[in-house]
Motif scaffolding. Structure first.
Motif, PDB file in Angstrom:
ATOM      1  N   LEU A   1       0.831  -1.208   0.000  1.00  0.00           N
ATOM      2  CA  LEU A   1       0.000   0.000   0.000  1.00  0.00           C
ATOM      3  C   LEU A   1       0.865   1.258   0.000  1.00  0.00           C
ATOM      4  N   PHE A   2       1.920   1.267   0.801  1.00  0.00           N
ATOM      5  CA  PHE A   2       2.776   2.451   0.873  1.00  0.00           C
ATOM      6  C   PHE A   2       3.524   2.688  -0.441  1.00  0.00           C
ATOM      7  N   ILE A   3       3.973   1.621  -1.099  1.00  0.00           N
ATOM      8  CA  ILE A   3       4.690   1.822  -2.360  1.00  0.00           C
ATOM      9  C   ILE A   3       3.740   2.355  -3.423  1.00  0.00           C
ATOM     10  N   TYR A   4       2.472   1.952  -3.353  1.00  0.00           N
ATOM     11  CA  TYR A   4       1.467   2.512  -4.275  1.00  0.00           C
ATOM     12  C   TYR A   4       1.294   4.011  -4.019  1.00  0.00           C
ATOM     13  N   LEU A   5       1.101   4.372  -2.756  1.00  0.00           N
ATOM     14  CA  LEU A   5       0.900   5.781  -2.420  1.00  0.00           C
ATOM     15  C   LEU A   5       2.127   6.620  -2.782  1.00  0.00           C
ATOM     16  N   LEU A   6       3.308   6.074  -2.526  1.00  0.00           N
ATOM     17  CA  LEU A   6       4.537   6.816  -2.796  1.00  0.00           C
ATOM     18  C   LEU A   6       4.751   7.012  -4.291  1.00  0.00           C
TER      19      LEU A   6
ATOM     20  N   ARG B   1       2.511   6.892  -6.670  1.00  0.00           N
ATOM     21  CA  ARG B   1       1.468   7.779  -7.199  1.00  0.00           C
ATOM     22  C   ARG B   1       1.790   9.233  -6.899  1.00  0.00           C
ATOM     23  N   ARG B   2       2.338   9.474  -5.719  1.00  0.00           N
ATOM     24  CA  ARG B   2       2.692  10.841  -5.341  1.00  0.00           C
ATOM     25  C   ARG B   2       3.876  11.358  -6.159  1.00  0.00           C
ATOM     26  N   LEU B   3       4.903  10.541  -6.307  1.00  0.00           N
ATOM     27  CA  LEU B   3       6.114  10.991  -6.983  1.00  0.00           C
ATOM     28  C   LEU B   3       5.900  11.198  -8.477  1.00  0.00           C
ATOM     29  N   PHE B   4       5.129  10.310  -9.101  1.00  0.00           N
ATOM     30  CA  PHE B   4       4.943  10.372 -10.551  1.00  0.00           C
ATOM     31  C   PHE B   4       3.601  10.984 -10.954  1.00  0.00           C
ATOM     32  N   ASP B   5       2.780  11.299  -9.943  1.00  0.00           N
ATOM     33  CA  ASP B   5       1.461  11.879 -10.216  1.00  0.00           C
ATOM     34  C   ASP B   5       0.694  11.018 -11.212  1.00  0.00           C
TER      35      ASP B   5
END
Length: 267
Positions: free
Chosen positions: A131-136, A138-142
């Motif tokens: 879950l955290f790698i998904y959120l991260l 998504r945030r970094l690459f928008d």
């Protein structure tokens, strides 16, 4: 009904909530379900210590029994900080209570000797890491696609998969490090610091998380200096924080290099 009188539609006694679920959310749910199943199905197999479980769950059992040997330097395992082993001991206690309440519903023969209990929080951290790698990502690459791709790859990655199913500190470290970096890039510094401390309390290698922390804070500093009018001054801690972390990291690395050099010369 009398003529000329229009019937008014009666409102429903309660309104059904509208659930708007996107395709990306469905895909994320599928990835998380896959991560959960691959981590938890037959988690109690094998039913004995496996690989490095010889060290960590054994020390967790000593913590569970309040055995002073768990905290002695020459105990079963003293090379890493104790937080991951305390999680294992906590799971043993939870499963022991559950076994006392409903023995048929809980696998194993008691929390202390239940391999499912040793590995439970590690497997849960493995799912949380996805879950955290998904959120991260998504945030970094928008990008939702980037987040889903990162989550899917981590779910299928062999080392992470194997470590999530055995009781070692590595999955806890990964979970807390990813959480630290995610909260860092979303500017929730308190949570980032808590996760950074928890990662260090599981394994010292988590100190490497200081590298992205310093880089991000330096980038924030440079961005702030460029955007801020010249007549305004920055607060002292906005400069001191990244500078102090960078200085401490450099001193730590320099000390390790000097120690390695002395060892090579001693040989």
């Amino acid at each position: 009904m009398p003529d000329g009188v229009e019937a008014k539609a009666q409102a429903a006694p309660f309104a059904l909530p509208q659930i708007n679920i996107s395709v990306y959310q469905l895909l994320l749910g599928g990835v998380l379900i896959a991560a959960f199943l691959t981590r938890f199905v037959r988690l109690g197999t094998p039913g004995e210590f496996y690989f490095d479980e010889t060290y960590f769950p054994r020390t967790a059992q000593e913590i569970y029994r309040n055995d002073p040997a768990a905290w002695q330097f020459y105990g079963h395992e003293n090379t890493h900080p104790p937080l991951s082993k305390e999680f294992m001991a906590g799971a043993m206690k939870i499963f022991k209570v559950a076994d006392d309440i409903a023995p048929p519903l809980v696998p194993g023969v008691g929390g202390l000797e239940n391999p499912y209990a040793w590995r439970f929080f590690g497997a849960l951290a493995g799912v949380g890491s996805v879950l955290f790698i998904y959120l991260l990502a998504r945030r970094l690459f928008d990008s939702e696609i980037a987040g889903l791709a990162a989550a899917f790859i981590l779910t299928c990655e062999g080392v992470v998969f194997a470590q999530s199913r055995i009781a070692t500190p590595d999955t806890f470290v990964l979970f807390f490090m990813l959480g630290c970096v995610y909260f860092l890039v979303t500017d929730r510094f308190l949570f980032s610091g808590v996760f950074f401390g928890a990662a260090l309390a599981c394994k010292y290698v988590a100190s490497l998380t200081a590298v992205p922390i310093v880089l991000y804070l330096v980038w924030k500093l440079i961005t702030r200096l460029r955007e801020q009018p010249r007549e305004e001054r920055m607060k002292w801690f906005e400069i001191a924080l990244p500078a102090g972390i960078a200085r401490g990291l450099a001193a730590r690395l320099d000390g390790r290099w000097q120690h390695s050099g002395r060892r090579r010369r001693a040989r």
